[in-house]
Write a protein that holds these residues in place. Structure first.
Motif, mmCIF file in Angstrom:
data_model
loop_
_atom_site.group_PDB
_atom_site.id
_atom_site.type_symbol
_atom_site.label_atom_id
_atom_site.label_comp_id
_atom_site.label_asym_id
_atom_site.label_seq_id
_atom_site.Cartn_x
_atom_site.Cartn_y
_atom_site.Cartn_z
ATOM 1 N N ASP A 73 -7.637 10.562 -0.176
ATOM 2 C CA ASP A 73 -8.313 10.812 -1.451
ATOM 3 C C ASP A 73 -7.624 10.072 -2.592
ATOM 4 O O ASP A 73 -8.222 9.808 -3.631
ATOM 5 C CB ASP A 73 -8.311 12.311 -1.770
ATOM 6 C CG ASP A 73 -9.035 13.126 -0.717
ATOM 7 O OD1 ASP A 73 -10.193 12.785 -0.405
ATOM 8 O OD2 ASP A 73 -8.454 14.101 -0.201
ATOM 9 N N LEU A 74 -6.338 9.773 -2.377
ATOM 10 C CA LEU A 74 -5.540 9.117 -3.416
ATOM 11 C C LEU A 74 -4.432 8.322 -2.740
ATOM 12 O O LEU A 74 -3.813 8.793 -1.789
ATOM 13 C CB LEU A 74 -4.935 10.164 -4.355
ATOM 14 C CG LEU A 74 -4.123 9.645 -5.548
ATOM 15 C CD1 LEU A 74 -5.048 8.957 -6.557
ATOM 16 C CD2 LEU A 74 -3.371 10.788 -6.228
ATOM 17 N N VAL A 75 -4.183 7.108 -3.242
ATOM 18 C CA VAL A 75 -3.122 6.258 -2.702
ATOM 19 C C VAL A 75 -2.138 5.938 -3.826
ATOM 20 O O VAL A 75 -2.542 5.632 -4.949
ATOM 21 C CB VAL A 75 -3.703 4.954 -2.112
ATOM 22 C CG1 VAL A 75 -2.591 3.990 -1.710
ATOM 23 C CG2 VAL A 75 -4.590 5.275 -0.911
ATOM 24 N N ILE A 76 -0.835 6.016 -3.502
ATOM 25 C CA ILE A 76 0.211 5.750 -4.493
ATOM 26 C C ILE A 76 1.108 4.629 -3.983
ATOM 27 O O ILE A 76 1.610 4.682 -2.852
ATOM 28 C CB ILE A 76 1.076 7.004 -4.753
ATOM 29 C CG1 ILE A 76 0.205 8.192 -5.146
ATOM 30 C CG2 ILE A 76 2.108 6.712 -5.851
ATOM 31 C CD1 ILE A 76 0.969 9.510 -5.217
ATOM 32 N N VAL A 77 1.298 3.605 -4.810
ATOM 33 C CA VAL A 77 2.223 2.516 -4.485
ATOM 34 C C VAL A 77 3.249 2.394 -5.605
ATOM 35 O O VAL A 77 3.051 2.889 -6.710
ATOM 36 C CB VAL A 77 1.488 1.173 -4.288
ATOM 37 C CG1 VAL A 77 0.488 1.258 -3.143
ATOM 38 C CG2 VAL A 77 0.793 0.727 -5.578
ATOM 39 N N ASN A 78 4.338 1.704 -5.316
ATOM 40 C CA ASN A 78 5.369 1.490 -6.333
ATOM 41 C C ASN A 78 4.923 0.460 -7.351
ATOM 42 O O ASN A 78 5.038 0.641 -8.549
ATOM 43 C CB ASN A 78 6.669 1.029 -5.665
ATOM 44 C CG ASN A 78 7.796 0.847 -6.656
ATOM 45 O OD1 ASN A 78 8.380 1.820 -7.135
ATOM 46 N ND2 ASN A 78 8.118 -0.399 -6.989
ATOM 47 N N GLY A 79 4.405 -0.681 -6.839
ATOM 48 C CA GLY A 79 4.081 -1.788 -7.726
ATOM 49 C C GLY A 79 5.286 -2.693 -7.931
ATOM 50 O O GLY A 79 6.269 -2.633 -7.187
ATOM 51 N N LEU A 80 5.228 -3.561 -8.928
ATOM 52 C CA LEU A 80 6.291 -4.525 -9.240
ATOM 53 C C LEU A 80 6.550 -5.468 -8.066
ATOM 54 O O LEU A 80 7.657 -5.978 -7.892
ATOM 55 C CB LEU A 80 7.599 -3.805 -9.633
ATOM 56 C CG LEU A 80 7.519 -2.811 -10.804
ATOM 57 C CD1 LEU A 80 8.886 -2.193 -11.061
ATOM 58 C CD2 LEU A 80 6.993 -3.493 -12.052
ATOM 59 N N GLY A 81 5.515 -5.699 -7.248
ATOM 60 C CA GLY A 81 5.638 -6.626 -6.136
ATOM 61 C C GLY A 81 6.373 -6.091 -4.928
ATOM 62 O O GLY A 81 6.691 -6.850 -4.002
ATOM 63 N N PHE A 82 6.636 -4.780 -4.898
ATOM 64 C CA PHE A 82 7.425 -4.203 -3.806
ATOM 65 C C PHE A 82 6.678 -4.239 -2.476
ATOM 66 O O PHE A 82 7.247 -4.580 -1.445
ATOM 67 C CB PHE A 82 7.797 -2.761 -4.157
ATOM 68 C CG PHE A 82 8.704 -2.095 -3.160
ATOM 69 C CD1 PHE A 82 9.933 -2.639 -2.844
ATOM 70 C CD2 PHE A 82 8.339 -0.900 -2.550
ATOM 71 C CE1 PHE A 82 10.781 -2.024 -1.936
ATOM 72 C CE2 PHE A 82 9.176 -0.271 -1.647
ATOM 73 C CZ PHE A 82 10.403 -0.841 -1.339
ATOM 74 N N GLU A 83 5.408 -3.876 -2.502
ATOM 75 C CA GLU A 83 4.596 -3.810 -1.279
ATOM 76 C C GLU A 83 3.787 -5.098 -1.130
ATOM 77 O O GLU A 83 2.581 -5.120 -1.379
ATOM 78 C CB GLU A 83 3.673 -2.589 -1.295
ATOM 79 C CG GLU A 83 4.405 -1.246 -1.451
ATOM 80 C CD GLU A 83 4.509 -0.755 -2.898
ATOM 81 O OE1 GLU A 83 4.264 -1.579 -3.819
ATOM 82 O OE2 GLU A 83 4.836 0.425 -3.109
ATOM 83 N N GLY A 84 4.456 -6.169 -0.702
ATOM 84 C CA GLY A 84 3.785 -7.461 -0.602
ATOM 85 C C GLY A 84 2.651 -7.481 0.404
ATOM 86 O O GLY A 84 1.760 -8.326 0.337
ATOM 87 N N TRP A 85 2.658 -6.539 1.316
ATOM 88 C CA TRP A 85 1.653 -6.454 2.381
ATOM 89 C C TRP A 85 0.466 -5.569 1.994
ATOM 90 O O TRP A 85 -0.507 -5.475 2.739
ATOM 91 C CB TRP A 85 2.308 -5.839 3.632
ATOM 92 C CG TRP A 85 3.269 -4.730 3.295
ATOM 93 C CD1 TRP A 85 4.622 -4.849 3.145
ATOM 94 C CD2 TRP A 85 2.962 -3.353 3.031
ATOM 95 N NE1 TRP A 85 5.181 -3.625 2.813
ATOM 96 C CE2 TRP A 85 4.176 -2.690 2.728
ATOM 97 C CE3 TRP A 85 1.779 -2.615 3.023
ATOM 98 C CZ2 TRP A 85 4.251 -1.341 2.426
ATOM 99 C CZ3 TRP A 85 1.841 -1.264 2.704
ATOM 100 C CH2 TRP A 85 3.059 -0.646 2.408
#
Length: 296
Positions: A73-85
């Motif tokens: 229902d909701l997805v959370i990422v760090n950002g700042l290029g951390f999750e390149g994939w």
């Protein structure tokens, strides 16, 4: 008797409905998963993409990850290029709902990789004040998805922020008594710059902001020379990185490795001896481990 049976069936239905109503949250890695659980409590069901004790920098998404996103229902990422994939994964999954960038309000730092190329530093969670900003982003997203739980989510977030503020003050106090010229630390890659700026510690490493970089022989030789010249004793292995490089540096610089730091992942939550099962435990462990090496 029939009325009691009907009441029981209805009650069971309410319980089942309540269980089904839990918001399904998927976080990109373990630190964000812990933050979502701290704020969401019993109102959320949290899963993570990159497992504990796995390296997000070099992670290769799996078919199961597509399934996780499809059910979220909701997805959370760090950002700042951390999750390149992540962009490739989200495209393959067909997920159409909201993606929350936890570090959205963070003032990012720019470091240089092992080849001297400027790169945005994604490791913002090592400054506790930044994680307070993360909490704000996650809380707002959960409140929008669970409007009936707005007040309880607000209360959980405020209580957690108070704990984070106390943790931040404690870490600061741990290092204030150590002379600034003695606060120098060697780690495998540049994961702790935010920690260093926040708490007055200089971190040096043979690798840049990502663990997939290869340090040059000249860079390693320069670092060993710096350790000897400046009499640096705080040298650490990271939980996700190969021991070989740091062991080589420690041996050639004639210093003892001071322990293991947790940079990009929490420790195994199922293990009996696991010093960093939560974000707060990770920060405490890292601070205590660094402090011990600096004063020895």
């Amino acid at each position: 008797m029939i009325n009691q049976l009907i009441s029981l069936i209805l009650a069971c239905g309410v319980i089942a409905s309540s269980a089904e109503a839990k918001l399904k949250v998927v976080a990109s890695f373990s630190v964000l998963g812990d933050l979502a659980r701290q704020i969401g409590g019993d109102d959320v069901e949290v899963d993570i993409i990159v497992p504990e004790n796995a390296d997000p920098h070099v992670y290769q998404p799996k078919p199961l990850d597509v399934k996780k996103l499809n059910q979220a229902d909701l997805v959370i990422v760090n950002g700042l290029g951390f999750e390149g994939w992540f962009d490739r994964l989200i495209s393959n999954s067909g997920y159409k709902s909201e993606v929350i960038i936890a570090a959205k309000q963070v003032k990012s730092r720019v470091l240089h990789d092992s080849n001297g190329v400027a790169a945005e530093d994604p490791h913002a969670w090592h400054n506790v004040k930044n994680v307070i900003l993360y909490v704000g982003e996650i809380k707002t997203a959960l409140q929008q998805k669970l409007p009936q739980q707005t007040d309880i989510l607000e209360k959980r977030a405020l209580n957690y922020i108070k704990e984070l503020e106390a943790l931040d003050a404690w870490v600061q106090a741990e290092f204030n008594a150590i002379p600034s010229d003695k606060r120098k630390v060697i780690t495998t890659h540049d994961a702790f710059a935010y920690f260093g700026v926040a708490y007055g510690i200089e971190f040096l490493s043979p690798v840049g902001v990502s663990t997939d970089a290869e340090p040059s022989a000249a860079k390693i030789a320069e670092l060993i020379k710096t350790i000897k010249k400046q009499d640096i004793h705080a040298v650490f292995i990271e939980n996700l990185s190969s021991r070989k490089l740091i062991e080589q540096i420690a041996m050639e610089a004639n210093v003892v490795i001071g322990g293991v730091l947790y940079a990009d992942s929490l420790s195994d939550s199922k293990a009996s001896e696991s010093p960093a099962k939560t974000y707060m435990e990770m920060i405490r462990h890292n601070a205590l481990t660094i402090h011990k090496a600096l004063i020895s």
